[in-house]
Design an enzyme around this catalytic site. Structure first.
Site, short mmCIF file in Angstrom:
data_model
loop_
_atom_site.label_atom_id
_atom_site.label_comp_id
_atom_site.label_asym_id
_atom_site.label_seq_id
_atom_site.Cartn_x
_atom_site.Cartn_y
_atom_site.Cartn_z
N THR A 88 27.27 15.22 -44.90
CA THR A 88 26.34 15.61 -45.08
C THR A 88 26.33 16.04 -46.59
O THR A 88 26.78 16.74 -47.17
CB THR A 88 25.49 17.46 -44.42
OG1 THR A 88 26.52 17.37 -43.40
CG2 THR A 88 24.17 17.85 -44.82
N LYS A 164 19.09 15.40 -41.72
CA LYS A 164 19.98 16.14 -41.45
C LYS A 164 20.12 17.45 -42.32
O LYS A 164 20.34 18.26 -41.65
CB LYS A 164 20.92 14.82 -41.40
CG LYS A 164 22.51 16.15 -41.72
CD LYS A 164 22.88 16.65 -40.01
CE LYS A 164 24.54 17.72 -40.27
NZ LYS A 164 25.33 17.46 -40.36
#
Length: 287
Positions: A88, A164
């Protein structure tokens, strides 16, 4: 495929095990070493970039920059290799990675994942794949092993990172929503497990509510996804919003609550520990 993998945290380890089990050749570099049956451990990140593809599962922008960009690993990679980043990371850094890989003659795919280590171990992660169609197709055998479903986020890799970050932001909002609901319902005599039975059986039956209501009901927050990482992801969400000229009030609230959780010394607990700061007030989660 001949696959290099960088990063052996809980998620990276699960991915490596599954890739080996699927018949792929896997070479791993990890800062702190490690050992997995069937995996070849290599001595440098550049050695992991000499195959068909490389998969990176590092914690954040800074880790990828330190391990790959600063030492010039991309310039040492096998020509035509496709690099898959499942971490991420920020949208801005993903944009930088697209440029860096193009200049180095490498393929690049952003493929952040939704799911905790237990889901990764089963090979059932939701993979958000963004990048040039040819690059994504080239690493499809990897995605098919680590993911239960591959979600096409389009030809621009950073789009997957934006998705995300937005998903993680929404999970924290669900945690805070449940905590605030418990404040009202418990004060009026309804046990939290009974309240959660109600919401899970009616309007809020999604996985995020199922997983984190169980933590809140029990009042236990054993590490799954650490609060420090949650705080990092909320910072990335704030940066992404600022990049497009927006201030998001709910995001600001959960970012502050997560910051309080980490500052109070609960950074290594599950990020749902932030719920106790709302339920208990200033005392925060029980240790």
């Amino acid at each position: 495929m001949d696959i290099g993998l960088i990063g052996l945290g809980a998620m990276g380890r699960a991915m490596a095990v599954n890739l080996v089990a699927a018949g792929h050749t896997v070479k791993v570099w990890n800062r702190s070493g490690g050992k997995i049956n069937g995996v070849t451990m290599v001595g440098s990140p550049s050695e992991a970039f000499h195959g068909d593809a490389a998969l990176t599962m590092l914690s954040d922008d800074a880790a990828i920059r330190t391990v790959l960009l600063d030492p010039g690993v991309l310039r040492q990679a096998r020509p035509g290799l496709v690099h898959v980043v499942s971490s991420t990371i920020s949208v801005a850094f993903a944009q930088e990675l697209v440029r860096e890989h193009a200049e180095a003659g490498l393929g690049y795919v952003s493929a952040p994942v939704l799911g905790r280590p237990d889901v990764a171990a089963k090979g059932e992660l939701n993979v958000l794949a963004g990048g040039a169609p040819a690059a994504v197709d080239g690493i499809r055998p990897i995605l098919d092993v680590i993911g239960g479903r591959i979600w096409d986020m389009g030809p621009e890799a950073p789009t997957a990172n934006a998705a995300k970050i937005a998903c993680n932001m929404m999970i924290t909002m669900a945690i805070e929503a449940m905590a605030e609901a418990v404040v009202i319902t418990e004060a009026n005599g309804l046990a939290r497990d009974r309240f959660f039975e109600l919401i899970l059986g009616t309007l809020f039956g999604s996985r995020s509510y199922q997983v984190y209501s169980a933590n809140i009901a029990a009042g236990t927050y054993e590490p799954g996804f650490k609060a420090t990482l949650g705080l990092k992801d909320l910072r990335l969400a704030k940066e992404a919003a600022e990049q497009v000229g927006h201030s998001l009030p709910m995001l600001g609230a959960v970012h502050q609550r997560m910051a309080e959780t980490v500052e109070a010394g609960f950074g290594e607990r599950d990020w749902s520990a932030m719920a106790d700061f709302t339920i208990r007030g200033a005392t925060g989660p029980s240790r």
